[in-house]
Design a protein around this motif. Structure first.
Motif, mmCIF file in Angstrom:
data_model
loop_
_atom_site.group_PDB
_atom_site.id
_atom_site.type_symbol
_atom_site.label_atom_id
_atom_site.label_comp_id
_atom_site.label_asym_id
_atom_site.label_seq_id
_atom_site.Cartn_x
_atom_site.Cartn_y
_atom_site.Cartn_z
ATOM 1 N N ILE A 153 0.851 -1.193 0.000
ATOM 2 C CA ILE A 153 0.000 0.000 0.000
ATOM 3 C C ILE A 153 0.882 1.236 0.000
ATOM 4 O O ILE A 153 1.795 1.361 0.831
ATOM 5 C CB ILE A 153 -0.914 0.026 1.240
ATOM 6 N N LEU A 154 0.611 2.165 -0.914
ATOM 7 C CA LEU A 154 1.275 3.464 -0.916
ATOM 8 C C LEU A 154 0.296 4.502 -0.401
ATOM 9 O O LEU A 154 -0.796 4.658 -0.945
ATOM 10 C CB LEU A 154 1.743 3.836 -2.323
ATOM 11 N N LEU A 155 0.686 5.216 0.639
ATOM 12 C CA LEU A 155 -0.148 6.248 1.256
ATOM 13 C C LEU A 155 0.590 7.572 1.199
ATOM 14 O O LEU A 155 1.665 7.717 1.783
ATOM 15 C CB LEU A 155 -0.450 5.871 2.710
ATOM 16 N N THR A 156 0.026 8.550 0.498
ATOM 17 C CA THR A 156 0.662 9.866 0.465
ATOM 18 C C THR A 156 0.164 10.714 1.631
ATOM 19 O O THR A 156 -0.925 10.513 2.155
ATOM 20 C CB THR A 156 0.385 10.600 -0.864
ATOM 21 N N GLY A 157 1.006 11.665 2.029
ATOM 22 C CA GLY A 157 0.632 12.544 3.132
ATOM 23 C C GLY A 157 0.479 11.806 4.440
ATOM 24 O O GLY A 157 -0.494 12.002 5.184
ATOM 25 N N ALA A 158 1.482 10.980 4.768
ATOM 26 C CA ALA A 158 1.355 10.064 5.906
ATOM 27 C C ALA A 158 1.973 10.576 7.194
ATOM 28 O O ALA A 158 2.006 9.847 8.177
ATOM 29 C CB ALA A 158 1.992 8.716 5.547
ATOM 30 N N THR A 159 2.454 11.820 7.216
ATOM 31 C CA THR A 159 3.195 12.273 8.405
ATOM 32 C C THR A 159 2.375 13.114 9.367
ATOM 33 O O THR A 159 2.862 13.452 10.444
ATOM 34 C CB THR A 159 4.442 13.075 7.992
ATOM 35 N N SER A 160 1.147 13.458 9.011
ATOM 36 C CA SER A 160 0.337 14.270 9.920
ATOM 37 C C SER A 160 -1.137 14.068 9.621
ATOM 38 O O SER A 160 -1.516 13.515 8.579
ATOM 39 C CB SER A 160 0.687 15.761 9.797
ATOM 40 N N GLY A 161 -1.975 14.531 10.532
ATOM 41 C CA GLY A 161 -3.414 14.534 10.326
ATOM 42 C C GLY A 161 -4.012 13.182 10.021
ATOM 43 O O GLY A 161 -3.637 12.154 10.587
#
Length: 272
Positions: free
Chosen positions: A8-16
């Motif tokens: 699985i590739l998840l973008t924007g994974a460092t916050s929220g």
């Protein structure tokens, strides 16, 4: 380290919302490729998830720069020979005020990050998704949707943060519908969702100063499109939280989809 083959590739994974989804997925037997813009935040995520069951990989890119979007695709291809799920979660909110911002390529920032980056990244990663078939593309969009003024897509006139954000999410949903028409549903599905309303994230607090739904509501909504076996073969749909819903009426229009696709190819240099 696990030996799972599900990637699985998840973008924007460092916050929220992205970080909360990453935390949940990390407890599953998956290979998890986490994207972020900031190297220090990525390092923090890696450290905090070091003992999680998932196999964690990190990729860094600023999605407001198309050159970095292309490099991101190359980096992912070096890490894996297939993708089972691509989650377009990274995004820019309405902002604290109505200051118009531009991307590295000179495009309206929210259109660039929330739509053009996923448009280009998807094209580059389609071969990996096809190898991983049946695979899924999940677009984390919004209930805020406003049609694009094709005569002024970068909002040089009449700019507001709300308008820019809603236009970018309209574009994301519209492209999702158009892309789903071109792909076999037993190979790659494409679905979009409004995960929740005004969750307690930094982006929401900056733009609105108040919250409505809790973060778990959004996490569960995204995980539903990632994991729910009952959605096998379901494509070209829009969900509000976990329920099928109607997007803005113009997102379904064939001519709007065609014009957006053409504009997106022109702006990104990507040809599907």
């Amino acid at each position: 380290m696990n030996t799972t083959d599900r990637t699985i590739l998840l973008t924007g994974a460092t916050s929220g919302l992205g970080r909360a989804v990453a935390d949940t997925l990390a407890n599953q037997d998956v290979r998890l490729i986490l994207h972020g813009r900031d190297s220090e935040r990525l390092a923090t995520v890696a450290s905090e998830l070091a003992d999680a069951p998932a196999q964690i990989e990190l990729v860094q890119a600023d999605l407001s720069d198309l050159n970095q979007v292309m490099r991101l695709a190359d980096d992912v291809a070096e890490l894996t020979d297939h993708l089972d799920v691509l989650v377009h979660n990274a995004g820019v909110g309405k902002g604290a005020d109505d200051t118009r911002e531009l991307s590295a390529d000179g495009y309206e920032l929210r259109l660039a990050v929330n739509h053009l980056a996923p448009f280009a990244l998807t094209q580059r990663l389609l071969p990996l998704l096809e190898i991983g078939a049946p695979s899924r593309i999940v677009n984390v969009a919004s209930g805020a949707q406003q049609p694009i003024d094709f005569a002024d897509p970068h909002l040089e006139h009449g700019y507001s943060g709300n308008r820019a954000y809603a236009q970018s999410k309209f574009a994301m949903v519209t492209f999702g519908f158009a892309l789903a028409k071109t792909l076999l549903s037993d190979v790659v599905t494409v679905n979009s969702l409004h995960p929740a309303t005004l969750m307690p994230t930094r982006m929401v607090k900056e733009g609105y100063g108040r919250t409505v739904d809790d973060l778990d509501t959004g996490v569960d909504a995204v995980l539903n499109l990632i994991n729910n076996p009952g959605l096998d073969g379901t494509t070209g749909q829009y969900f509000s939280i976990q329920q099928p819903a109607a997007a803005h009426r113009e997102t379904y229009e064939t001519e709007t989809q065609r014009r957006l696709w053409q504009l997106s190819e022109e702006l990104t240099g990507v040809q599907y």
